[in-house]
Motif scaffolding. Structure first.
Motif, PDB file in Angstrom:
ATOM      1  N   GLY A 358     -11.054  -1.128  -7.259  1.00 22.99           N
ATOM      2  CA  GLY A 358     -10.499   0.138  -6.769  1.00 22.99           C
ATOM      3  C   GLY A 358      -9.674   0.031  -5.506  1.00 22.99           C
ATOM      4  O   GLY A 358      -9.552   0.997  -4.750  1.00 22.99           O
ATOM      5  N   VAL A 359      -9.072  -1.144  -5.257  1.00 25.85           N
ATOM      6  CA  VAL A 359      -8.205  -1.288  -4.090  1.00 25.85           C
ATOM      7  C   VAL A 359      -6.995  -2.135  -4.502  1.00 25.85           C
ATOM      8  O   VAL A 359      -7.106  -3.045  -5.330  1.00 25.85           O
ATOM      9  CB  VAL A 359      -8.953  -1.932  -2.893  1.00 25.85           C
ATOM     10  N   ALA A 360      -5.825  -1.799  -3.955  1.00 22.50           N
ATOM     11  CA  ALA A 360      -4.596  -2.488  -4.335  1.00 22.50           C
ATOM     12  C   ALA A 360      -3.877  -3.032  -3.107  1.00 22.50           C
ATOM     13  O   ALA A 360      -3.905  -2.436  -2.033  1.00 22.50           O
ATOM     14  CB  ALA A 360      -3.665  -1.534  -5.087  1.00 22.50           C
ATOM     15  N   PHE A 361      -3.245  -4.186  -3.300  1.00 21.45           N
ATOM     16  CA  PHE A 361      -2.368  -4.768  -2.297  1.00 21.45           C
ATOM     17  C   PHE A 361      -1.304  -5.560  -3.048  1.00 21.45           C
ATOM     18  O   PHE A 361      -1.322  -5.625  -4.283  1.00 21.45           O
ATOM     19  CB  PHE A 361      -3.146  -5.681  -1.332  1.00 21.45           C
ATOM     20  N   VAL A 362      -0.377  -6.156  -2.321  1.00 23.95           N
ATOM     21  CA  VAL A 362       0.687  -6.919  -2.965  1.00 23.95           C
ATOM     22  C   VAL A 362       0.466  -8.411  -2.730  1.00 23.95           C
ATOM     23  O   VAL A 362       0.372  -8.845  -1.576  1.00 23.95           O
ATOM     24  CB  VAL A 362       2.072  -6.513  -2.415  1.00 23.95           C
ATOM     25  N   LEU A 379      -0.810  -6.565   3.140  1.00 22.28           N
ATOM     26  CA  LEU A 379      -1.599  -5.334   3.189  1.00 22.28           C
ATOM     27  C   LEU A 379      -0.900  -4.352   4.118  1.00 22.28           C
ATOM     28  O   LEU A 379      -0.558  -4.708   5.251  1.00 22.28           O
ATOM     29  CB  LEU A 379      -3.006  -5.616   3.739  1.00 22.28           C
ATOM     30  N   SER A 380      -0.678  -3.132   3.660  1.00 20.72           N
ATOM     31  CA  SER A 380      -0.096  -2.104   4.523  1.00 20.72           C
ATOM     32  C   SER A 380      -1.164  -1.104   4.938  1.00 20.72           C
ATOM     33  O   SER A 380      -1.898  -0.577   4.109  1.00 20.72           O
ATOM     34  CB  SER A 380       1.039  -1.362   3.812  1.00 20.72           C
ATOM     35  N   PHE A 381      -1.217  -0.849   6.232  1.00 20.46           N
ATOM     36  CA  PHE A 381      -2.182   0.107   6.784  1.00 20.46           C
ATOM     37  C   PHE A 381      -1.536   1.473   7.051  1.00 20.46           C
ATOM     38  O   PHE A 381      -2.204   2.414   7.463  1.00 20.46           O
ATOM     39  CB  PHE A 381      -2.749  -0.431   8.108  1.00 20.46           C
ATOM     40  N   ALA A 382      -0.242   1.607   6.788  1.00 17.53           N
ATOM     41  CA  ALA A 382       0.523   2.736   7.302  1.00 17.53           C
ATOM     42  C   ALA A 382       0.111   4.076   6.705  1.00 17.53           C
ATOM     43  O   ALA A 382       0.103   5.093   7.401  1.00 17.53           O
ATOM     44  CB  ALA A 382       2.013   2.507   7.084  1.00 17.53           C
ATOM     45  N   THR A 383      -0.209   4.110   5.416  1.00 13.67           N
ATOM     46  CA  THR A 383      -0.402   5.399   4.745  1.00 13.67           C
ATOM     47  C   THR A 383      -1.865   5.728   4.476  1.00 13.67           C
ATOM     48  O   THR A 383      -2.166   6.672   3.764  1.00 13.67           O
ATOM     49  CB  THR A 383       0.361   5.426   3.408  1.00 13.67           C
ATOM     50  N   VAL A 384      -2.781   4.951   5.062  1.00 15.56           N
ATOM     51  CA  VAL A 384      -4.202   5.100   4.748  1.00 15.56           C
ATOM     52  C   VAL A 384      -4.969   5.489   6.007  1.00 15.56           C
ATOM     53  O   VAL A 384      -4.799   4.870   7.063  1.00 15.56           O
ATOM     54  CB  VAL A 384      -4.777   3.788   4.167  1.00 15.56           C
ATOM     55  N   GLY A 385      -5.814   6.510   5.888  1.00 18.11           N
ATOM     56  CA  GLY A 385      -6.640   6.935   7.017  1.00 18.11           C
ATOM     57  C   GLY A 385      -7.699   5.903   7.367  1.00 18.11           C
ATOM     58  O   GLY A 385      -7.987   4.988   6.589  1.00 18.11           O
ATOM     59  N   LEU A 386      -8.322   6.062   8.546  1.00 18.88           N
ATOM     60  CA  LEU A 386      -9.255   5.050   9.048  1.00 18.88           C
ATOM     61  C   LEU A 386     -10.443   4.847   8.119  1.00 18.88           C
ATOM     62  O   LEU A 386     -10.847   3.702   7.846  1.00 18.88           O
ATOM     63  CB  LEU A 386      -9.727   5.437  10.451  1.00 18.88           C
ATOM     64  N   ASP A 387     -11.013   5.936   7.620  1.00 20.59           N
ATOM     65  CA  ASP A 387     -12.172   5.800   6.730  1.00 20.59           C
ATOM     66  C   ASP A 387     -11.802   5.067   5.445  1.00 20.59           C
ATOM     67  O   ASP A 387     -12.569   4.227   4.954  1.00 20.59           O
ATOM     68  CB  ASP A 387     -12.746   7.185   6.382  1.00 20.59           C
ATOM     69  N   LYS A 388     -10.647   5.382   4.907  1.00 16.14           N
ATOM     70  CA  LYS A 388     -10.202   4.736   3.672  1.00 16.14           C
ATOM     71  C   LYS A 388      -9.864   3.264   3.909  1.00 16.14           C
ATOM     72  O   LYS A 388     -10.030   2.434   3.009  1.00 16.14           O
ATOM     73  CB  LYS A 388      -8.993   5.467   3.086  1.00 16.14           C
ATOM     74  N   ILE A 389      -9.373   2.942   5.097  1.00 15.30           N
ATOM     75  CA  ILE A 389      -9.126   1.531   5.421  1.00 15.30           C
ATOM     76  C   ILE A 389     -10.447   0.771   5.400  1.00 15.30           C
ATOM     77  O   ILE A 389     -10.561  -0.301   4.786  1.00 15.30           O
ATOM     78  CB  ILE A 389      -8.443   1.392   6.790  1.00 15.30           C
ATOM     79  N   VAL A 393     -11.102  -2.084   2.548  1.00 13.10           N
ATOM     80  CA  VAL A 393     -11.341  -3.481   2.925  1.00 13.10           C
ATOM     81  C   VAL A 393     -12.730  -3.905   2.453  1.00 13.10           C
ATOM     82  O   VAL A 393     -12.924  -5.063   2.048  1.00 13.10           O
ATOM     83  CB  VAL A 393     -11.149  -3.689   4.427  1.00 13.10           C
ATOM     84  N   GLY A 394     -13.691  -2.977   2.473  1.00 12.33           N
ATOM     85  CA  GLY A 394     -15.003  -3.280   1.909  1.00 12.33           C
ATOM     86  C   GLY A 394     -14.912  -3.656   0.429  1.00 12.33           C
ATOM     87  O   GLY A 394     -15.545  -4.621  -0.026  1.00 12.33           O
ATOM     88  N   ARG A 395     -14.115  -2.907  -0.311  1.00 11.01           N
ATOM     89  CA  ARG A 395     -13.905  -3.215  -1.733  1.00 11.01           C
ATOM     90  C   ARG A 395     -13.214  -4.575  -1.901  1.00 11.01           C
ATOM     91  O   ARG A 395     -13.535  -5.340  -2.804  1.00 11.01           O
ATOM     92  CB  ARG A 395     -13.053  -2.137  -2.392  1.00 11.01           C
TER      93      ARG A 395
END
Length: 400
Positions: A358-362, A379-389, A393-395
């Motif tokens: 359930g997590v995507a990166f390039v 990995l882009s952190f730009a569009t993701v809130g802190l909790d979702k980050i 990353v846990g996933r």
């Protein structure tokens, strides 16, 4: 009798973006995506842009809604010249730049005006994927200069210049996509010295330079060129409002030698006649209103916190299975899998496992013109809130 469309041979040199293909998988419910390379739409100064639109229609409706000069809408060229001057690039006048439909068009115009089939062009390894595709479309043979945490390796770059005698060199010195690296001041000066010493053109692509998290980065190559005699006439600078104001406006610009700008303007006439005058008038009014510094301060603070959160989470969840340089700006963490402890060492393999979690990166391999490092990922952190980050990353840790 079937009919085969007779496509141009140049299309044999390129293929569909691996990133665009990946995006097809992101429609699954619950996916946390670190794959995008775009700014957070929640950061857009909608009120400021609305005011700029209204001002454009109130003060200059005729100009904003009419055809315009291919070189660009003059009030915007004046504002962009002032914007560049405020960032240390002395001597940039409106006539020293043309407005492009995003900085992406600037790259296309460089391909059209400079690249003949078989020409050598040096790019960073890794570099912006669309650059690889664009220059290859025009028949360039791409040569890769290695990058570390301080940007392109200038010693290796000089060796490649001597060996290949390139038509030009393409660099993203400040928080590049995908590397996130920041070229050191010493290396920036060396690049300009190499341009003069070996009589070669350097293209500086700078869409991310204003997105710094702490201290400002070293001056751009354009700003530094005043201190290296002869380098300015061998330098092209591409800028964009896409990452700092709005990508939807499609407003970029190119600063360069007059002779090159004239050829690029001619080619732009064939492409789109001119960048949207309405978008240009809006951008001009926005810059004129003086809202950009406050907008940048807000964006920098948000992205800095997200970058720090992602870095901490990666170190905690993946430990010695991953290595990366903590970004000092931009939108990306560029990382490398180590394979420590028998963990996954291939970015492409991890991408498949990560989607299942359930997590995507390039994966990093497509960002290399030659000899891809398959252990890398962006990995882009730009569009993701802190909790979702944290959750994403846990996933990712569970997928490794």
């Amino acid at each position: 009798m079937s009919f085969a469309i007779p496509f141009a041979d140049r299309l044999n040199n390129v293929e569909t973006s691996a990133i665009r293909e990946l995006f097809k998988l992101l429609g699954r419910p619950g996916i946390i995506s670190f794959a995008g390379g775009f700014p957070d739409s929640a950061m857009f100064d909608v009120d400021g842009i609305r005011e700029a639109v209204n001002a454009a229609l109130t003060e200059e409706a005729g100009g904003a809604l009419q055809y315009g000069a291919t070189e660009g809408y003059n009030p915007l060229r004046e504002q962009l010249a002032a914007f560049m001057t405020s960032k240390g690039s002395q001597g940039v006048a409106p006539e020293n730049l043309i407005v492009t439909t995003g900085s992406q068009q600037a790259l296309d115009l460089l391909g059209k005006t400079l690249v003949s089939p078989g020409d050598k062009v040096i790019v960073e390894g890794p570099t912006f994927l669309a650059t690889i595709q664009c220059f290859r479309l025009y028949g360039a043979q791409l040569v890769t200069a290695p990058v570390d945490g301080q940007g392109v390796d200038t010693d290796r770059l000089e060796q490649l210049i001597v060996e290949h005698k390139p038509k030009f060199i393409y660099l993203i010195p400040t928080f590049g996509n995908p590397s996130g690296a920041m070229l050191s001041l010493e290396r920036r000066k060396r690049v300009l010295e190499l341009a003069v010493q070996h009589n070669v053109l350097v293209v500086e692509d700078d869409p991310y330079g204003d997105l710094y998290f702490g201290d400002a980065p070293p001056p751009s190559l354009l700003a530094l060129s005043a201190s290296v005699p002869g380098s300015r006439e061998r330098l092209v600078h591409c800028g964009s409002l896409s990452k700092v104001l709005s990508p939807g406006l499609r407003v970029g610009w190119m600063v360069g030698p007059a002779e090159l700008l004239a050829k690029a303007t001619m080619c732009k006439q064939f492409s789109d006649a001119h960048t949207s005058t309405f978008a240009q008038a809006t951008a001009a009014q926005y810059l004129k209103a003086g809202r950009m510094p406050a907008t940048l301060a807000k964006v920098r603070a948000v992205y800095a916190e997200r970058a720090a959160t992602m870095g901490n989470a990666l170190r905690r969840e993946l430990g010695d299975a991953i290595e990366f340089v903590q970004p000092q700006g931009g939108l990306f963490v560029w990382a490398r899998l180590t394979g420590a402890g028998g963990k996954v060492a291939d970015g492409g393999e991890l991408a498949k496992r990560a989607i299942e979690k359930g997590v995507a990166f390039v994966p990093g391999a497509p960002f290399y013109a030659n000899n891809p490092d398959h252990a890398t990922l962006r990995l882009s952190f730009a569009t993701v809130g802190l909790d979702k980050i944290e959750e994403g990353v846990g996933r990712l840790g569970a997928a490794v």
